[in-house]
Scaffold this active site. Sequence first.
Site, PDB file in Angstrom:
ATOM      1  CE  LYS A 122      -3.843   2.323   2.312  1.00 14.98           C
ATOM      2  NZ  LYS A 122      -4.976   2.204   3.240  1.00 14.98           N
ATOM      3  CG  ASP A 233     -12.752   5.050   6.243  1.00  8.69           C
ATOM      4  OD1 ASP A 233     -13.943   5.303   5.949  1.00  8.69           O
ATOM      5  OD2 ASP A 233     -11.837   5.026   5.406  1.00  8.69           O
TER       6      ASP A 233
HETATM    7  P1  ADP Z   1      -7.803   3.270   0.657  1.00 15.03           P
HETATM    8  O1  ADP Z   1      -7.184   4.053   1.760  1.00 15.03           O
HETATM    9  O2  ADP Z   1      -7.412   3.769  -0.677  1.00 15.03           O
HETATM   10  O3  ADP Z   1      -9.281   3.091   0.829  1.00 15.03           O
HETATM   11  P2  ADP Z   1      -7.533   0.461   1.423  1.00 15.03           P
HETATM   12  O4  ADP Z   1      -6.505   0.052   2.407  1.00 15.03           O
HETATM   13  O5  ADP Z   1      -8.935   0.510   1.883  1.00 15.03           O
HETATM   14  O6  ADP Z   1      -7.089   1.847   0.755  1.00 15.03           O
HETATM   15  O7  ADP Z   1      -7.419  -0.524   0.168  1.00 15.03           O
HETATM   16  C1  ADP Z   1      -8.163  -0.293  -1.008  1.00 15.03           C
HETATM   17  C2  ADP Z   1      -8.656  -1.625  -1.568  1.00 15.03           C
HETATM   18  O8  ADP Z   1      -7.555  -2.492  -1.855  1.00 15.03           O
HETATM   19  C3  ADP Z   1      -9.528  -2.402  -0.601  1.00 15.03           C
HETATM   20  O9  ADP Z   1     -10.868  -2.022  -0.687  1.00 15.03           O
HETATM   21  C4  ADP Z   1      -9.298  -3.829  -1.019  1.00 15.03           C
HETATM   22  O10 ADP Z   1     -10.122  -4.163  -2.113  1.00 15.03           O
HETATM   23  C5  ADP Z   1      -7.857  -3.827  -1.488  1.00 15.03           C
HETATM   24  N1  ADP Z   1      -6.950  -4.247  -0.398  1.00 15.03           N
HETATM   25  C6  ADP Z   1      -6.285  -3.454   0.462  1.00 15.03           C
HETATM   26  N2  ADP Z   1      -5.538  -4.169   1.323  1.00 15.03           N
HETATM   27  C7  ADP Z   1      -5.736  -5.467   1.019  1.00 15.03           C
HETATM   28  C8  ADP Z   1      -5.245  -6.723   1.551  1.00 15.03           C
HETATM   29  N3  ADP Z   1      -4.391  -6.778   2.580  1.00 15.03           N
HETATM   30  N4  ADP Z   1      -5.663  -7.873   0.953  1.00 15.03           N
HETATM   31  C9  ADP Z   1      -6.518  -7.838  -0.081  1.00 15.03           C
HETATM   32  N5  ADP Z   1      -7.015  -6.702  -0.627  1.00 15.03           N
HETATM   33  C10 ADP Z   1      -6.640  -5.524  -0.091  1.00 15.03           C
HETATM   34 MG    MG Z   2     -10.379   1.903   2.072  1.00 15.24          MG
END
Ligand code: ADP
Ligand code: MG
Length: 379
Positions: A122, A233
């Site tokens: 991320k 959130d």
């Molecule tokens: P943002 O801050 O942009 O909302 P998130 O951490 O919510 O970021 O991640 C965005 C998307 O990426 C999530 O809705 C999910 O679909 C996917 N995602 C994030 N982290 C994971 C993970 N550890 N495993 C699988 N999918 C993930």
């Molecule tokens: Mg998110």
Amino acid sequence: MKLDTKSLRYLNPTDWRTLTAVETGSRNHEVVPTPLIANLSKSSVGDVQRSISLLAKANLIAKVKNAKYDGYRLTYGGLDYLALHSLQKSNTVYSVGNQIGVGKESDIFVVSDEKGEQRVLKIHRLGRVSFKKGVRNKRDYARTKTQKERGAGSWMYMSRLAAVKEYAFLQALHDAGLSVPIPLGQNRHQLVMSLIDGFPLRQIENVPDPAGLYAELMEILVRLCSLGLIHGDFNEFNLIIKEEQEEEGEGIRLVPVLIDFPQMVSVDHANAEFYFDRDVECVKRFFARRFGFTSTEEGPLFKDARKQLGREGRRLDVEVEASGFSKKMAKELETYMKDHGIDGDARDAETNDEEASESGAAASDNDDEVVDEGASDIG
Ligand code: ADP
Ligand code: MG
């Protein structure tokens, strides 16, 4: 934002030293003068010149013509490379695969380690402004407004703060046994965690037992509160549902996994109750709309949940602060996010759900994005 890793393997040690020098110089220079880059990288002027032109060509640094002198600044691409390089050296990441998510303030990629095991990377990108079509003329206004706060590379610093915060909370939650991804590493504005094999709740059309899942989600909120935390959130975007084979019998169990922590606050936060209630409401609204389920029970209420504080003998808010994400850092990040209208996924859940699910246009307002890091003054 694209992550072009093509040049990652071709940079030589002088290139990396030069890139690091631009990063170091950026801490107190908006435009890093070439002699300072040479000095910081401890390389010969000739070598540094060669590296500078290679790095500029790969868009890892950008030339800036200043009133007083010419120099360079680090780009998001350059910061990406520095962080990835560190994560590779610590064997956290071996190669970068597909992008699976584009948020307003982050990019999500699948990466793999040396054995080919998949993980999630991320990348926090605060300071990236996404403009919807038709509001393009606000761009110049936004630019001049952020010019002065750009100072000590605020997008760089704030993105790092967001990653440090998210990682600190991820570690604490994982350590306390909550259902979250496994924290695997963090560097600068990036963090790495295990890949959850499932779908965001948002994409799930029906579940066998809505009441059971609902109760489980409410229990997570109450348990978080008892550990001193409010997610802030908590909604269908940030809950991944994975399927697990039940130990006895043939049944399949749905296991919610919580992600996305840059908005977490302590139960002692001035607006704790507001965030707690909003988290509860988001789940309520979603269950009513998607599954036609409304609980007969009221709440949970913040004041009741807060009474359970310390029931497990731990306070994760206190632990996180002790681990290095200080109150001052929390305040800085919160102020920045507030000033920039960053309010997580909850607002999207409130306003866009109907139109988005009908037209499938959930992510379509992202095609006109600008990196607000002074791209206009590249010479
Ligand atoms: P943002 O801050 O942009 O909302 P998130 O951490 O919510 O970021 O991640 C965005 C998307 O990426 C999530 O809705 C999910 O679909 C996917 N995602 C994030 N982290 C994971 C993970 N550890 N495993 C699988 N999918 C993930
Ligand atoms: Mg998110």
